[in-house]
Design a protein around this motif. Structure first.
Motif, PDB file in Angstrom:
ATOM      1  N   ASN A   1      -1.901 -42.970  12.768  1.00 55.26           N
ATOM      2  CA  ASN A   1      -3.287 -43.206  12.351  1.00 55.26           C
ATOM      3  C   ASN A   1      -3.666 -42.319  11.167  1.00 55.26           C
ATOM      4  O   ASN A   1      -4.372 -42.764  10.253  1.00 55.26           O
ATOM      5  CB  ASN A   1      -4.238 -42.944  13.527  1.00 55.26           C
ATOM      6  N   VAL A   2      -3.203 -41.066  11.187  1.00 59.28           N
ATOM      7  CA  VAL A   2      -3.486 -40.172  10.062  1.00 59.28           C
ATOM      8  C   VAL A   2      -2.846 -40.715   8.786  1.00 59.28           C
ATOM      9  O   VAL A   2      -3.477 -40.738   7.718  1.00 59.28           O
ATOM     10  CB  VAL A   2      -2.982 -38.743  10.360  1.00 59.28           C
ATOM     11  N   LYS A   3      -1.594 -41.157   8.885  1.00 61.24           N
ATOM     12  CA  LYS A   3      -0.904 -41.688   7.710  1.00 61.24           C
ATOM     13  C   LYS A   3      -1.608 -42.923   7.162  1.00 61.24           C
ATOM     14  O   LYS A   3      -1.834 -43.043   5.946  1.00 61.24           O
ATOM     15  CB  LYS A   3       0.544 -42.027   8.066  1.00 61.24           C
ATOM     16  N   LYS A   4      -1.955 -43.849   8.052  1.00 62.69           N
ATOM     17  CA  LYS A   4      -2.634 -45.066   7.606  1.00 62.69           C
ATOM     18  C   LYS A   4      -3.940 -44.734   6.897  1.00 62.69           C
ATOM     19  O   LYS A   4      -4.222 -45.249   5.805  1.00 62.69           O
ATOM     20  CB  LYS A   4      -2.912 -45.971   8.813  1.00 62.69           C
ATOM     21  N   ASN A   5      -4.749 -43.872   7.493  1.00 64.20           N
ATOM     22  CA  ASN A   5      -6.039 -43.528   6.889  1.00 64.20           C
ATOM     23  C   ASN A   5      -5.871 -42.692   5.620  1.00 64.20           C
ATOM     24  O   ASN A   5      -6.681 -42.818   4.687  1.00 64.20           O
ATOM     25  CB  ASN A   5      -6.901 -42.774   7.901  1.00 64.20           C
ATOM     26  N   TYR A   6      -4.826 -41.865   5.582  1.00 64.28           N
ATOM     27  CA  TYR A   6      -4.579 -41.062   4.385  1.00 64.28           C
ATOM     28  C   TYR A   6      -4.215 -41.963   3.205  1.00 64.28           C
ATOM     29  O   TYR A   6      -4.741 -41.800   2.091  1.00 64.28           O
ATOM     30  CB  TYR A   6      -3.450 -40.067   4.664  1.00 64.28           C
ATOM     31  N   TYR A   7      -3.319 -42.920   3.455  1.00 63.58           N
ATOM     32  CA  TYR A   7      -2.926 -43.834   2.380  1.00 63.58           C
ATOM     33  C   TYR A   7      -4.093 -44.719   1.955  1.00 63.58           C
ATOM     34  O   TYR A   7      -4.278 -44.988   0.750  1.00 63.58           O
ATOM     35  CB  TYR A   7      -1.753 -44.708   2.836  1.00 63.58           C
ATOM     36  N   GLU A   8      -4.902 -45.164   2.921  1.00 63.76           N
ATOM     37  CA  GLU A   8      -6.066 -45.981   2.573  1.00 63.76           C
ATOM     38  C   GLU A   8      -7.095 -45.154   1.797  1.00 63.76           C
ATOM     39  O   GLU A   8      -7.776 -45.671   0.904  1.00 63.76           O
ATOM     40  CB  GLU A   8      -6.683 -46.559   3.841  1.00 63.76           C
ATOM     41  N   TYR A   9      -7.201 -43.865   2.148  1.00 58.43           N
ATOM     42  CA  TYR A   9      -8.129 -42.996   1.423  1.00 58.43           C
ATOM     43  C   TYR A   9      -7.647 -42.771  -0.011  1.00 58.43           C
ATOM     44  O   TYR A   9      -8.449 -42.708  -0.952  1.00 58.43           O
ATOM     45  CB  TYR A   9      -8.268 -41.667   2.164  1.00 58.43           C
ATOM     46  N   LEU A  10      -6.338 -42.667  -0.174  1.00 53.03           N
ATOM     47  CA  LEU A  10      -5.785 -42.552  -1.525  1.00 53.03           C
ATOM     48  C   LEU A  10      -6.133 -43.781  -2.364  1.00 53.03           C
ATOM     49  O   LEU A  10      -6.566 -43.660  -3.517  1.00 53.03           O
ATOM     50  CB  LEU A  10      -4.264 -42.382  -1.453  1.00 53.03           C
ATOM     51  N   PHE A  11      -5.933 -44.961  -1.794  1.00 52.57           N
ATOM     52  CA  PHE A  11      -6.270 -46.180  -2.525  1.00 52.57           C
ATOM     53  C   PHE A  11      -7.765 -46.242  -2.809  1.00 52.57           C
ATOM     54  O   PHE A  11      -8.187 -46.615  -3.918  1.00 52.57           O
ATOM     55  CB  PHE A  11      -5.847 -47.415  -1.735  1.00 52.57           C
TER      56      PHE A  11
ATOM     57  N   SER B   1      -2.508 -32.169   1.366  1.00 55.29           N
ATOM     58  CA  SER B   1      -1.336 -33.027   1.510  1.00 55.29           C
ATOM     59  C   SER B   1      -1.369 -33.770   2.838  1.00 55.29           C
ATOM     60  O   SER B   1      -2.117 -33.417   3.764  1.00 55.29           O
ATOM     61  CB  SER B   1      -0.049 -32.197   1.420  1.00 55.29           C
ATOM     62  N   LEU B   2      -0.521 -34.780   2.928  1.00 57.07           N
ATOM     63  CA  LEU B   2      -0.421 -35.553   4.168  1.00 57.07           C
ATOM     64  C   LEU B   2       0.055 -34.676   5.314  1.00 57.07           C
ATOM     65  O   LEU B   2      -0.460 -34.771   6.438  1.00 57.07           O
ATOM     66  CB  LEU B   2       0.530 -36.741   3.956  1.00 57.07           C
TER      67      LEU B   2
END
Length: 461
Positions: free
Chosen positions: A148-158, A28-29
């Motif tokens: 930064n974690v949130k941005k990369n997590y969402y980009e990784y999801l996409f 999870s995030l």
């Protein structure tokens, strides 16, 4: 030991290639954020800055405490005659040390205790504010790391969903190529359909490889933002099912940011420290008063006329014998203040004033920039909410178009090219909708970072 424990924890946390798991471990995030907070070097460095500020505060407070040293130093005493009267200087004007006076030694503890120091109060207050400043910078480092974690997590999801969609498309084009070959061999379709299917399959494979490579790059960036450099860790992000909506209007968000924005708090604290530094510089004009004390033993008869006492061993032993040392206690007050410093004190005060004025302007500039960013993010978020409705309508229409194209192709009315164009249109509309959703979440994360509060506070549940 602590580092090895962390590595072992991360290995056990992410280890997936064993018999207990049939698929990738879902992470999870919040789990990623917690690992980043515990592990990221920037946060650890900020913690050391806090330790440094606390140490400086202890140093500043020590100015109000007595300083006790053990000293061995020379002492000077007047020479007197047999009647105890002071002997006049040999030159009739001033005593020459070692000739008209006796040079002795003192050994024992000495004390210096500050009674009046105009700079002390401001220095202590400045050091105390520096602790708050270091804490706020540490909090800012956490906010930035979490963002930064949130941005990369969402980009990784996409990236994961994009790769999955592209893989499905490859499988569909592979199936269509096989069907096209069968239909061509039976004479129901021309060779053009076969070659078109081959081209589309090759293009789909190329896009799939690009998507897989992009997913790998984003995964590395996500691990890096968590403070982890091991690319071999395998895990899968948990898909975000629900997109939250903002709770407050723009004006309320402005007010919250003025209270909680970390950069603004840092600027305010820095401005106050610069103001105190002006007081410290100006206080150098005023007197400093110290209490001096000493208690030890003293020998006043070691040197006279600067004769070397070691020339005669027996004489020297006589001079330093125990009966020549006497107990002594001293107590006094010293006061000093600057008479002339070549304009250095005023120049230093002017420099601190310039720093203070600069910090005021920086605070104003930061406030303008903060409001501009909030307005930009707020308007973009509202615009995305409108786009979601249109994107859902586009997906529905693309699905209807694909159904009609498939039926037309099966009935021999349309070509394979038209059907595959319809499939690509649907894929692009789905990926566009998915990408818009994660861009929306990134915008919310950026807005929350500027405000200084989490999305759970500024958004509805």
């Amino acid at each position: 030991m602590k580092k090895n424990t962390l590595i072992l924890f991360l290995f056990l946390f992410f280890q997936l290639n064993n018999s207990l798991y049939s698929e990738l471990r879902k992470v999870s995030l919040n789990e990623c954020i917690n690992i980043a907070i515990q592990n990221h070097p920037e946060i650890k460095a900020a913690d050391e800055d806090s330790n440094y500020a606390r140490s400086n505060y202890k140093v500043a407070k020590a100015r109000n405490s007595p300083i006790i040293n053990f000293e061995i130093k020379t002492v000077e005493n007047k020479i007197v005659d047999e009647n105890g009267n002071r002997i006049e200087p040999s030159n009739g004007v001033i005593d020459i040390p070692g000739k008209d006076t006796m040079i002795g030694l003192y050994a024992g503890p000495t004390l210096v205790y500050n009674l009046v120091d105009p700079q002390a109060s401001s220095i202590i207050d400045s050091a105390k504010l520096s602790i708050d400043l270091a804490k706020m910078k540490g909090l800012k480092a956490r906010y930035d790391t979490v963002l930064n974690v949130k941005k990369n997590y969402y980009e990784y999801l996409f990236a994961s969903e994009n790769r999955s969609k592209r893989e499905q498309l490859v499988q569909k084009f592979q199936t269509k190529l096989e069907k096209a070959n069968l239909l061509f061999k039976s004479g129901q379709r021309p060779i053009l359909d076969v070659t078109k299917a081959e081209v589309d399959l090759a293009d789909a494979r190329l896009e799939f490889e690009k998507a897989r490579n992009y997913e790998s790059i984003i995964k590395t960036e996500l691990l890096s933002s968590m403070g982890i450099m091991d690319d071999n860790i395998e895990f899968s992000p948990i898909k975000i099912e629900k997109l939250p909506k903002l709770r407050f209007p723009l004006g309320k968000i402005y007010k919250l940011a003025e209270i909680y924005n970390a950069d603004l708090k840092i600027a305010i604290l820095a401005k106050e420290i610069n103001r105190l530094n002006i007081d410290v510089a100006n206080a150098a004009h005023y007197p400093v008063v110290d209490l001096l004390g000493a208690i030890g033993v003293e020998n006043t008869t070691i040197f006279r006329n600067w004769e070397n006492p070691f020339n005669d061993r027996d004489e020297f032993q006589e001079k330093v014998s125990s009966d020549k040392w006497g107990k002594t206690i001293g107590l006094g007050i010293t006061a000093k203040f600057n008479l002339w410093a070549g304009g250095g004190i005023k120049a230093k005060a002017d420099a601190k004033l310039a720093e203070y004025n600069k910090s005021k302007y920086f605070e104003q500039q930061l406030l303008i920039k903060m409001k501009s960013m909030i307005k930009k993010y707020f308007q973009s978020i509202n615009e995305f909410e409108k786009q979601f409705e249109l994107s859902e309508l586009v997906i529905k229409n693309s699905q209807k178009h694909l159904t009609l194209a498939r039926k037309s192709y099966e009935n021999g009315i349309s070509t394979q090219l038209e059907m595959q164009d319809a499939e690509l249109t649907l894929l692009k509309s789905e990926l566009g909708f998915i990408n818009a959703g994660y861009e929306y979440l990134i915008l919310l994360a950026k807005l929350a970072n500027v405000v200084g509060l989490g999305e759970e506070y500024i958004c509805l549940e």
